[in-house]
Design a protein around this motif. Structure first.
Motif, PDB file in Angstrom:
ATOM      1  N   GLU A  75       5.431   4.344  -6.112  1.00 51.58           N
ATOM      2  CA  GLU A  75       5.723   3.268  -5.168  1.00 51.58           C
ATOM      3  C   GLU A  75       4.824   2.046  -5.315  1.00 51.58           C
ATOM      4  OE1 GLU A  75       5.241   5.780  -1.892  1.00 51.58           O
ATOM      5  OE2 GLU A  75       7.341   6.332  -1.731  1.00 51.58           O
ATOM      6  N   ASP A  79       5.769  -1.703  -3.986  1.00 53.84           N
ATOM      7  CA  ASP A  79       5.126  -2.046  -2.704  1.00 53.84           C
ATOM      8  C   ASP A  79       4.360  -3.360  -2.824  1.00 53.84           C
ATOM      9  OD1 ASP A  79       6.130   0.132  -1.500  1.00 53.84           O
ATOM     10  OD2 ASP A  79       4.291   1.328  -1.493  1.00 53.84           O
ATOM     11  N   ARG A  80       3.724  -3.559  -3.987  1.00 56.42           N
ATOM     12  CA  ARG A  80       2.971  -4.806  -4.184  1.00 56.42           C
ATOM     13  C   ARG A  80       3.916  -6.017  -4.184  1.00 56.42           C
ATOM     14  NH1 ARG A  80       1.152  -8.010  -7.955  1.00 56.42           N
ATOM     15  NH2 ARG A  80       2.265  -6.976  -9.655  1.00 56.42           N
ATOM     16  N   ARG A  82       6.838  -6.127  -2.650  1.00 57.25           N
ATOM     17  CA  ARG A  82       7.334  -6.270  -1.269  1.00 57.25           C
ATOM     18  C   ARG A  82       6.331  -6.988  -0.374  1.00 57.25           C
ATOM     19  NH1 ARG A  82       8.805  -0.548  -1.200  1.00 57.25           N
ATOM     20  NH2 ARG A  82      11.040  -0.264  -1.456  1.00 57.25           N
ATOM     21  N   SER A  83       5.049  -6.690  -0.581  1.00 50.53           N
ATOM     22  CA  SER A  83       4.037  -7.273   0.304  1.00 50.53           C
ATOM     23  C   SER A  83       3.482  -8.584  -0.243  1.00 50.53           C
ATOM     24  CB  SER A  83       2.882  -6.282   0.498  1.00 50.53           C
ATOM     25  OG  SER A  83       2.307  -5.985  -0.768  1.00 50.53           O
TER      26      SER A  83
END
Length: 476
Positions: A75, A79-80, A82-83
């Motif tokens: 993930e 995730d990086r 997405r954020s």
């Protein structure tokens, strides 16, 4: 009408390159990080639909959402994204992640962990393609050295080709193992197993390697310690260059199918070497003189190749040059023609006019002119030979094999991949040494003369016989 492309980025390398690509694409189309249009040139929106879906929002400006699927078996990278600054750019449901990771194991990506996610991925891709009007094809970003990009990337390609989209273009940007720098020990295994799949299932594979990118950024861009962001920026410049004539109008248009049609003379020999110009230190911009001839020479210069192989040890089967900015078509074609004439020994003579030219009037952001080149040269066999040597050394002792067979893989697949790569190298070598068979032409001319000569002798004999009969009658 835009001919759409669906972008699929797999694994850590694929997603990092993809992020750099979308950053550059947003800048070229005048979009901000949320996908809202902030530009002032009508050309920027004319064919924005090639890579973006337009979403109409009530009371707000239209939003342009990338037609992309982001896949990884762990993930962290997704995730990086997405954020990060592009968190609100991508549709939230276009991220597909596993939790265990592939652990640099090709078999995990292809047979076990990756195969479990396959239904979700194909459903997502189907959603993206159903929203298109005239789907041109897919571009897949992945590396061949790891587990997810190599294993799951190969599985995706085979599904697209055999089951879902057999008639669409499949173009891959594949990051190959570097000659000296190795990220993982089992790179040769993963890379050759992937090449085995790419030979059969891809239409065009653009080869990239980190070592060539490091050299290029240090030597040309004068970055002392390049980070992955610096390397990915160079790759994204090439990617934008390749797709430029789909996204903007130009005098001589090209698309994925045209490119493949001109670049791939034999179905298995579709491994291309990309190059880009101009690459220079940003501080030296004021001192740079750029003309079409310089750009043409630069894109055929080994120093600007994105992969570590020497074109002097092979011959160009075909090449495609894509010029951006204010470039006259005659000037571009003349520059290419002069280059071919001067280096005629490096181009095969049995494909005449084997360098195609595309022109696009919109230059890259911050530049006035640029050129991208995709070369199909037999020197690319150097990459496969290098990996094959390392593969053979490990496979001979059956090193690390238990990790792969433990995931349900048959060791025969290793032997098949090895022999397939041997065949590929032999094919490249065969066409490198092929000539325009003057001997056959000479034989053909000789046969023609022989046939003509036979008729002439018969006619002459008949004439002599008639003369002889006349002489006999006269004497009598």
């Amino acid at each position: 009408m835009a001919r759409e492309i669906v972008n699929v980025q797999v694994g850590q390398a694929g997603n990092q390159v993809g992020e750099a690509f979308w950053r550059m694409l947003l800048a070229e189309h005048g979009l901000d990080e949320d996908g809202h249009y902030k530009g002032n040139d009508p050309l920027q929106l004319a064919r924005v639909g090639v890579y973006f879906n337009e979403v109409e929002l009530s009371g707000l400006p239209n939003k342009y959402v990338p037609r992309s699927v982001q896949i990884d078996l762990e993930e962290g990278v997704c995730d990086r994204i997405r954020s990060g600054p592009f968190g609100s750019l991508f549709r939230p449901d276009t991220f597909v992640t596993g939790s265990t990771g592939a652990g640099n194991n090709w078999a995990k990506g292809f047979y076990t962990e990756g195969a479990e996610l396959m239904d979700n991925i194909l459903e997502l891709v189907r959603k993206q393609t159903e929203a298109t009007e005239a789907l041109q094809g897919f571009q897949l970003l992945h590396s061949l050295g790891g587990g997810t990009g190599a294993g799951l990337g190969s599985l995706l390609l085979s599904k697209f080709r055999e089951v879902e989209y057999p008639d669409r273009m499949l173009q891959t940007y594949s990051i190959l193992p570097s000659p000296k720098v190795s990220e993982t020990v089992v790179e040769p295994y993963n890379a050759l197993l992937s090449v085995h799949q790419l030979v059969e299932n891809s239409d065009m594979t653009l080869c990239i390697d980190n070592e060539a990118l490091y050299d290029l950024t240090q030597r040309s861009l004068k970055v002392k310690q390049p980070s992955f962001d610096d390397l990915n920026k160079v790759v994204s410049q090439v990617m934008c260059g390749v797709s430029t004539s789909l996204r903007f109008p130009g005098q001589l248009n090209g698309d994925l199918r045209k490119l493949a049609m001109n670049l791939v003379p034999f179905p298995r020999l579709h491994f291309l070497i990309p190059s880009y110009a101009p690459l220079y230190d940003p501080k030296a911009k004021a001192y740079m003189r750029l003309n079409v001839k310089d750009l043409t020479n630069a894109v055929f210069d080994r120093a600007n190749y994105l992969v570590a192989c020497d074109p002097r040890f092979g011959r160009y089967l075909t090449a495609a040059t894509i010029f951006r900015g204010k470039v006259a078509s005659q000037e571009a074609e003349q520059a290419v023609f002069d280059l071919q004439r001067k280096n005629s020994a490096q181009f095969v003579e049995w494909i005449p006019d084997n360098v195609s030219v595309s022109l696009c009037s919109v230059p890259p952001v911050g530049q006035t002119q640029a050129a991208t080149c995709l070369a199909n040269t037999t020197a690319v066999q150097e990459l496969f030979k290098r990996t094959l040597t390392q593969f053979a050394a490990m496979y001979k002792r059956r090193a690390y094999l238990h990790w792969y067979t433990g995931e349900g893989m048959d060791s025969m697949e290793f032997s098949e991949a090895e022999s397939n790569t041997h065949d590929l190298i032999a094919e490249y070598q065969q066409y490198q040494e092929a000539t325009a068979d003057e001997d056959e032409e000479a034989e053909y001319e000789y046969e023609e003369n022989a046939v003509g000569g036979g008729e002439y002798e018969e006619q002459a004999a008949e004439g002599e016989y008639e003369e002889h009969v006349e002489d006999v009658e006269y004497q009598e």
